[in-house]
Design a protein around this motif. Structure first.
Motif, PDB file in Angstrom:
ATOM      1  N   CYS A 197       0.823  -1.202   0.000  1.00  0.00           N
ATOM      2  CA  CYS A 197       0.000   0.000   0.000  1.00  0.00           C
ATOM      3  C   CYS A 197       0.863   1.260   0.000  1.00  0.00           C
ATOM      4  CB  CYS A 197      -0.916  -0.006   1.213  1.00  0.00           C
ATOM      5  SG  CYS A 197      -2.304  -1.166   1.102  1.00  0.00           S
ATOM      6  N   THR A 251     -11.514   3.295   2.476  1.00  0.00           N
ATOM      7  CA  THR A 251     -12.390   2.138   2.342  1.00  0.00           C
ATOM      8  C   THR A 251     -13.095   1.917   3.675  1.00  0.00           C
ATOM      9  OG1 THR A 251     -10.650   0.584   3.003  1.00  0.00           O
ATOM     10  CG2 THR A 251     -10.867   1.060   0.648  1.00  0.00           C
ATOM     11  N   LEU A 256      -6.458   2.180  -5.925  1.00  0.00           N
ATOM     12  CA  LEU A 256      -6.674   0.795  -5.509  1.00  0.00           C
ATOM     13  C   LEU A 256      -6.375  -0.192  -6.637  1.00  0.00           C
ATOM     14  CD1 LEU A 256     -10.005   1.136  -3.475  1.00  0.00           C
ATOM     15  CD2 LEU A 256      -7.738   0.614  -2.557  1.00  0.00           C
TER      16      LEU A 256
END
Length: 457
Positions: free
Chosen positions: A130, A263, A387
């Protein structure tokens, strides 16, 4: 007036765990729980997305109210963390907050959740992946009960409590007042008196909580509102994340406006569902522990937080206006293919039917750009492309976006370190306080206040 030692207003997770801990520590106390909604087995929303798409104005909303609160049908995810889910740790300390959340987890396991999996971000390589792509994975341990097991846990907790606590269902409280050092709790036909009153009304009780604070002169400050969409895509795209973490809380800072998009409420192999808040139909999602109830899709929310102070202060009113616009254009929840959104065209029934994904919710095809403010929508689109770098396929044309998803937060009530208002003996816990925003934090706040009352009576 009937006299109780402790009255709890609201039978959501905060109220349930407060009652549980009080009965465990002080079985000599006379305790009552008042709930505007129904008992667990009588909770059923008529909105099915097909024959009934909009609110039919039930006496009380079966999704938001009743034993178990709004969390009764929300996938049963208990996140053990201080990084999100509320600011309880600011009042009681970080370690105490974590310890209480773990204690709640032990109770859930003992009352039907045994065998469910505890996921964790500890030592995961996903965090590094990430960071390499401009995303930030928040730390947490996640117990996933599933909507089905969560129901069983709540059912078992009620059976444990019903012989020790007086439950009053379909009994909304109109006023709470203070007289001679005690609290008068007024229902429609009867009034009750108590030494300690614990208010745990959840997010659906936000407007009522505001009125209580005005009447009792309790200071408050405005909170935020979260606005966004629910994303649905083939489960395989996020499988490498959900198999290891189940729910990954990922935050992204947009390049254009430097807004934070995150999210929220990830549901592997789950379903997208309608949610009704004060007559406004929004979208949500959940999943089941039972493999027989799994779908081929995964869904999660993408949310942007907005906070207003001057001259406009009504964050929830802002969110409600956007949700009402969606209801007006779509007759309920709207759905749009990501490819249609970025091309600037509305989705149609045929375009949805031709997509390589089967929607799990019957929603109205439309154009979300006519509903969601440009700044928020731009951030969501940026987040989807971000993403896509860690989960290739997220930005596929056929990825479905349901709108709108809105998370309303109560104004933050002024409380001391014991979650007590300036009025001695009056406590505000759970999401109704504006302090907690999750099942685990709300439950932990209930345990904390119960222990304080038990020790100081």
């Amino acid at each position: 007036m009937v006299k109780y030692d402790v009255i709890i207003v609201g039978a959501g997770p905060g109220g349930i765990f407060s009652a549980y801990e009080l009965t465990k520590l002080r079985n000599d106390l006379k305790i009552a729980v008042f709930e505007a909604g129904n008992s667990l087995e009588q909770r059923k929303c008529p909105i099915d997305g097909k024959q009934v798409k909009s609110c039919v104005k039930c006496k009380t909303c079966a999704i938001m109210n009743g034993f178990g609160g709004a969390g009764a049908f929300s996938d049963g995810k208990y996140n053990i963390t201080n990084q999100f889910g509320g600011t309880l740790y600011e009042y009681i300390g970080k370690q105490e907050a974590i310890d209480l959340m773990r204690y709640v987890d032990e109770i859930n396991l003992a009352y039907g959740g045994a065998g469910t999996k505890l996921y964790s971000t500890t030592n995961t390589a996903i965090k590094k992946m990430c960071l390499e792509n401009g995303l930030h994975l928040l730390d947490a341990s996640v117990r996933h009960l599933g909507t089905d097991i969560n129901y069983i846990v709540l059912e078992n907790l009620y059976n444990q409590l019903k012989d020790h606590v007086d439950f009053f269902f379909q009994t909304p409280i109109q006023h709470v007042s203070m007289e001679n050092g005690q609290y008068v709790v007024q229902a429609e036909k009867e009034s009750y008196i108590c030494d300690q009153c614990v208010i745990s009304v959840g997010r659906s009780g936000s407007k009522w909580m505001e009125s209580v604070c005005r009447e009792l002169d309790i200071p408050t400050k405005s909170n935020r509102v979260d606005i966004g969409v629910r994303v649905e895509l083939p489960a395989e795209i996020f499988a490498h994340l959900t198999d290891e973490l189940y729910e990954s809380k990922i935050v992204y800072r947009t390049q254009k406006f430097e807004d934070l998009v995150r999210t929220f409420c990830m549901n592997p192999r789950g379903v997208v569902v309608n949610e009704n808040t004060n007559g406004i139909v929004t979208v949500n999602g959940h999943s089941y522990e039972d493999p027989a109830k799994h779908t081929e899709n995964t869904n999660f929310a993408l949310l942007v937080s907005k906070h207003f102070s001057e001259p406009f202060k009504d964050s929830n009113g802002y969110g409600e206006s956007i949700a009402r616009l969606s209801n007006m254009l779509g007759g309920g929840v709207m759905v749009q293919r990501f490819g249609d959104l970025v091309r600037g065209r509305r989705s149609t029934v045929s375009r949805i039917e031709e997509a390589y994904i089967t929607p799990t919710l019957a929603a109205t095809p439309g154009d979300l750009s006519l509903v969601i403010p440009k700044r928020i929508l731009d951030g969501i689109i940026e987040m989807i492309y971000a993403l896509d770098k860690i989960a290739p396929g997220t930005a596929n044309d056929d990825t479905l976006l349901y709108g709108v998803e809105v998370k309303f937060y109560n104004m933050e009530v002024e409380l001391d370190r014991n979650l007590q208002t300036r009025n001695p003996g009056l406590f505000v816990i759970g999401d109704g306080s504006g302090v907690t925003h999750s099942l685990s934090h709300a439950s932990a706040s209930g345990v904390y206040v119960a222990r304080y009352i038990a020790e100081n009576r």
